[in-house]
Motif scaffolding. Structure first.
Motif, PDB file in Angstrom:
ATOM      1  N   ASP B 212      12.818  92.065  35.124  1.00  0.00           N
ATOM      2  CA  ASP B 212      13.055  91.354  36.224  1.00  0.00           C
ATOM      3  C   ASP B 212      13.767  89.938  35.666  1.00  0.00           C
ATOM      4  OD1 ASP B 212      12.529  92.803  38.218  1.00  0.00           O
ATOM      5  OD2 ASP B 212      10.483  92.185  38.579  1.00  0.00           O
ATOM      6  N   LYS B 213      13.080  89.245  35.140  1.00  0.00           N
ATOM      7  CA  LYS B 213      13.563  87.911  34.666  1.00  0.00           C
ATOM      8  C   LYS B 213      14.774  87.859  33.668  1.00  0.00           C
ATOM      9  CE  LYS B 213       9.042  85.272  34.916  1.00  0.00           C
ATOM     10  NZ  LYS B 213       8.109  84.644  34.396  1.00  0.00           N
ATOM     11  N   ASP B 258      15.480  80.692  40.555  1.00  0.00           N
ATOM     12  CA  ASP B 258      15.171  82.044  40.688  1.00  0.00           C
ATOM     13  C   ASP B 258      14.045  82.636  39.855  1.00  0.00           C
ATOM     14  OD1 ASP B 258      16.946  82.365  42.589  1.00  0.00           O
ATOM     15  OD2 ASP B 258      18.526  83.601  41.254  1.00  0.00           O
ATOM     16  N   TRP B 262      10.132  83.765  40.893  1.00  0.00           N
ATOM     17  CA  TRP B 262       9.872  85.480  40.523  1.00  0.00           C
ATOM     18  C   TRP B 262       8.406  85.448  40.652  1.00  0.00           C
ATOM     19  CZ3 TRP B 262       6.667  87.903  37.196  1.00  0.00           C
ATOM     20  CH2 TRP B 262       6.563  89.433  36.950  1.00  0.00           C
ATOM     21  N   THR B 280      15.346  87.312  45.794  1.00  0.00           N
ATOM     22  CA  THR B 280      15.289  85.851  45.923  1.00  0.00           C
ATOM     23  C   THR B 280      16.599  85.259  46.801  1.00  0.00           C
ATOM     24  OG1 THR B 280      16.351  85.751  44.000  1.00  0.00           O
ATOM     25  CG2 THR B 280      14.037  85.173  43.841  1.00  0.00           C
TER      26      THR B 280
END
Lengths: 309, 309
Positions: B212-213, B258, B262, B280
């Motif tokens: 995700d990151k 963002d 998260w 987001t």
């Protein structure tokens, strides 16, 4: 929170390129001064690598990229090895649940390892693009050096013999060298911008692909683990009931389908906030009971679609 | 497409644990036969490691996990190093666009490296959980061995001296050993199921977080690269106009926001098809022009939120 909007050691003086105090990243700390289009060469620039001054940094960066590629390759290889070991460890447990879940989690982990390996190869391709910049830097260096040498010669001669007739010839040579160098610098700028963009766009796209696919795999992996009942058993009932074999196979089928259906999101570059790949809908696939196990394959190949749309 | 729904080398005979032909993953290939609760010990089990038979496989697996952790640590470190090198290479280019974009892409890459390092640490934590299983396996081995030894003694004595009075005592000892072993096996089953689930759930969650990151970072990285105009310049115009400095800073701010916002998607385990984290929304943040550069920090720390909701 410590905001760092630059990772340079020195505060960059924006606009003109009159930097002088950037810290060296390993190797010789040269004191090049880029004032007025001329470069001073310190002795330290002769030490270390045989790379020309201009391509030294990128030469090192490309070496570091090689280490990065190797690290991700190793990670992929170890992941695949762990997957097999986990499956075979689970088999000897004599516990149906552990045996089945560890085998299927192994398939997921193995595919995660394959994705890591694909990532390493994509990084390697991007590294090859950086080499184009480095090679251009190398080829531009003689042009810069030639121009600087003539300018130096003129300055020295002016100081020694201001009336020398050679000065006229040298001034003409300098004009020619400047023209030649101007073309070389434009070529360098063009190649650098194009290839920098190309190389890191490829790295980011590869990062997105690996992330998306490993997300798919990890989410299905969590589903598999949820099938394993870990409420304690009492002595004598050492092999608890495991009724989820069909479900576990279905999860692998789902994972395979999701990987195959994966596409690079077309809105990638402009849509920074949305971390979603193309959402995949639930599949109505063939019941997995009919599928035979594939004993000949010694590692899982849930080979997903590689398409970048 | 080659479907592999198992990664075991041998076709697993499901149900009972009467496996015998699994290929060894490096090291000694032992021929343990798990029939009727007794184990034959081959000579090869005395070679190699000093681990008891039962915990050998997991011992090796934990070693491989260590290699995996090290590989991801190396990848993270190299990534951070490349980030700094890229930024400093861009600075010496004397090209405003390359200088700014390479510096900011460097910040993104550096944070990607940090995420890789976080991932390595999460894997290391999961590895510690596997050690609990290995330690239980180790402690159950003597119980199994003791029970097997008594059963062996009885069989031998029955063959030699069928009328021996020691047989009665041995039978009683066997009943006690079986009771003790029954508890040990139940403990092993419980620990194995719980900790297997715990360890790989943690690995998959860490995989999701990294994915995700790094997706967030890669998408913003692509936005940065899109700011770099790579239409060719003509000789003489070697430093093309670069009007996007403010936009580039805004992209880093967006990335930072963002990452901070998260959260682990709550529906993870049951929702295999949806690879999206919490989406987001576009940020209405402070214009970045007021933000000073942070020259003291020598590597980017867009430290994002670590919260797992």
């Amino acid at each position: 929170m410590n905001r760092a909007l630059s990772i340079r050691s020195s505060n960059r003086s924006s606009g003109t390129a009159t930097s002088s105090t950037h810290s060296s990243t390993g190797g010789s700390h040269h004191g090049s001064t880029m004032t007025g289009g001329r470069r001073g060469f310190s002795l330290s620039s002769l030490r270390g690598t045989i790379q020309p001054e201009l391509s030294k940094r990128l030469f090192k960066l490309i070496k570091s990229e090689n280490n990065l590629v190797a690290a991700h390759e190793t990670a992929g290889r170890e992941r695949v090895s762990i997957a097999t070991q986990l499956s075979e460890w689970g088999e000897q447990s004599g516990d149906d649940g552990i045996s089945d879940v560890s085998d299927k989690v192994g398939v997921i982990l193995s595919e995660m390892g394959e994705q890591e390996d694909n990532y390493a190869h994509a990084l390697d391709d991007s590294r090859a693009v950086l080499k184009t910049i480095r090679n251009t830097e190398k080829s531009v260096q003689p042009s810069r050096d030639g121009r600087a040498k003539i300018a130096d010669d003129i300055a020295r001669l002016k100081a020694k013999e201001p009336e020398s007739t050679r000065l006229v010839v040298l001034e003409q040579e300098l004009v020619r060298a400047e023209a030649e160098n101007m073309v070389a610098e434009a070529q360098l700028t063009n190649i650098t911008r194009q290839k920098l963009k190309e190389a890191y766009t490829a790295e980011f796209l590869a990062t997105i692909e690996r992330a998306d696919k490993q997300l798919i795999l990890a989410r299905h992996g969590l589903r598999l683990l949820a099938l394993l009942d870990d409420t304690p058993v009492v002595p004598g009932d050492v092999s608890p009931h495991y009724p989820h074999a069909a479900q576990a196979r279905q999860i692998l089928n789902d994972a395979e389908d999701d990987l195959r259906d994966w596409r690079m999101a077309a809105d990638g570059p402009d849509d920074g906030g949305d971390a979603a790949a193309t959402p995949t809908s639930p599949k109505a696939s063939i019941p997995p009971q009919q599928q035979p196990l594939s004993p000949k394959s010694d590692r899982g190949s849930l080979s997903g679609g590689q398409t970048v749309g």
